[in-house]
Design an enzyme around this catalytic site. Structure first.
Site, PDB file in Angstrom:
ATOM      1  N   VAL A   1     -39.570 -95.033  27.880  1.00 26.35           N
ATOM      2  CA  VAL A   1     -38.639 -95.675  26.953  1.00 26.35           C
ATOM      3  C   VAL A   1     -38.224 -97.036  27.511  1.00 26.35           C
ATOM      4  O   VAL A   1     -37.691 -97.141  28.611  1.00 26.35           O
ATOM      5  CB  VAL A   1     -37.397 -94.803  26.709  1.00 26.35           C
ATOM      6  CG1 VAL A   1     -36.435 -95.509  25.747  1.00 26.35           C
ATOM      7  CG2 VAL A   1     -37.800 -93.439  26.150  1.00 26.35           C
ATOM      8  N   LYS A   2     -38.487 -98.061  26.722  1.00 22.02           N
ATOM      9  CA  LYS A   2     -38.202 -99.435  27.137  1.00 22.02           C
ATOM     10  C   LYS A   2     -36.821 -99.835  26.617  1.00 22.02           C
ATOM     11  O   LYS A   2     -36.562 -99.805  25.409  1.00 22.02           O
ATOM     12  CB  LYS A   2     -39.286-100.360  26.579  1.00 22.02           C
ATOM     13  CG  LYS A   2     -39.466-101.672  27.300  1.00 22.02           C
ATOM     14  CD  LYS A   2     -40.694-102.373  26.734  1.00 22.02           C
ATOM     15  CE  LYS A   2     -40.987-103.674  27.440  1.00 22.02           C
ATOM     16  NZ  LYS A   2     -42.125-104.371  26.810  1.00 22.02           N
ATOM     17  N   VAL A   3     -35.952-100.233  27.551  1.00 23.75           N
ATOM     18  CA  VAL A   3     -34.543-100.480  27.243  1.00 23.75           C
ATOM     19  C   VAL A   3     -34.173-101.896  27.676  1.00 23.75           C
ATOM     20  O   VAL A   3     -34.550-102.323  28.774  1.00 23.75           O
ATOM     21  CB  VAL A   3     -33.650 -99.457  27.982  1.00 23.75           C
ATOM     22  CG1 VAL A   3     -32.184 -99.719  27.690  1.00 23.75           C
ATOM     23  CG2 VAL A   3     -34.033 -98.032  27.596  1.00 23.75           C
TER      24      VAL A   3
END
Length: 218
Positions: A86-88
């Site tokens: 998951v890219k945050v």
């Protein structure tokens, strides 16, 4: 050093994977839009399609900027495939989300890193990867490679497990320089990866070998 390709183009991903050196993929909303991938359903399916090509981490980016929205999106993304990371974004709400995902054993990639302080916060929160954008720093007359070196020193000082994912790679020398500094991963376009194989002396030498072979086998 692991090689990721930064694209949403399936043909480029397949070509890089066929080279035998591809370890993962990073994407973002801009790259999705470039390929004409729009709408939540199509985007989610595209992530699955990428995961079915590459046996490695695939960064899938949330678009929410609030904690609850990031959590809701991130959990949907993580459930798509075991390879999803998951890219945050590097904002305060993003740091909170990274901590939450860390406690849930969901891998994260903290993106849009432009300072050592940001990288330190992300590591403290438990990010799996941080993505310093060295090409964009170069664009504003700042040495992106110096940032990679700073982060490497800090992470080594305190034995952080967070990996440095050098992003916004523009050309093969960026890759070489990041490898010299000790970045764990690079992510860039197919053109930069393929350019590592090129050298005029290799071309000349091969031409000579083939010419000599042809002379001796007439």
């Amino acid at each position: 050093m692991r090689f990721f390709i930064d694209t949403a183009n399936l043909n480029d991903i397949k070509e890089a994977n066929d080279l035998g050196v591809l370890d993962g993929v990073t994407t973002n909303p801009s790259l999705m839009a470039k390929e004409g991938i729009t709408g939540k359903k199509k985007i989610l399916q595209h992530y699955v399609d990428i995961c079915n090509i590459v046996d490695g981490p695939v960064s899938a980016e949330v678009i929410s900027t609030d904690f609850k929205g990031m959590i809701a999106e991130g959990e949907i993304l993580a459930a798509l495939h075991p390879n999803i990371v998951v890219k945050v974004p590097m904002i305060p709400e993003g740091i909170k989300a990274i901590k939450y995902f860390y406690e849930k054993d969901i891998r994260t990639n903290c993106t849009l890193i432009f300072s050592a302080g940001q990288a330190l916060l992300a590591a403290k929160a438990g990010a799996t990867y941080v993505s310093p954008f060295i090409g964009r720093l170069d664009d504003v007359s700042t040495n992106g490679l110096e940032l990679i070196a700073q982060i490497r020193l800090i992470y080594d000082n305190y034995a952080y497990d967070t990996q440095i994912l050098a992003a916004s790679i523009r050309h093969p020398m960026h890759i070489i320089n990041c490898a010299e500094i000790g970045a764990d991963v690079m992510t860039g376009p197919l053109s930069a990866i393929k350019a590592l194989a090129n050298h005029p002396l290799t071309d000349l030498g091969l031409q000579q070998f083939l010419a000599d072979y042809a002379k001796g086998n007439k």
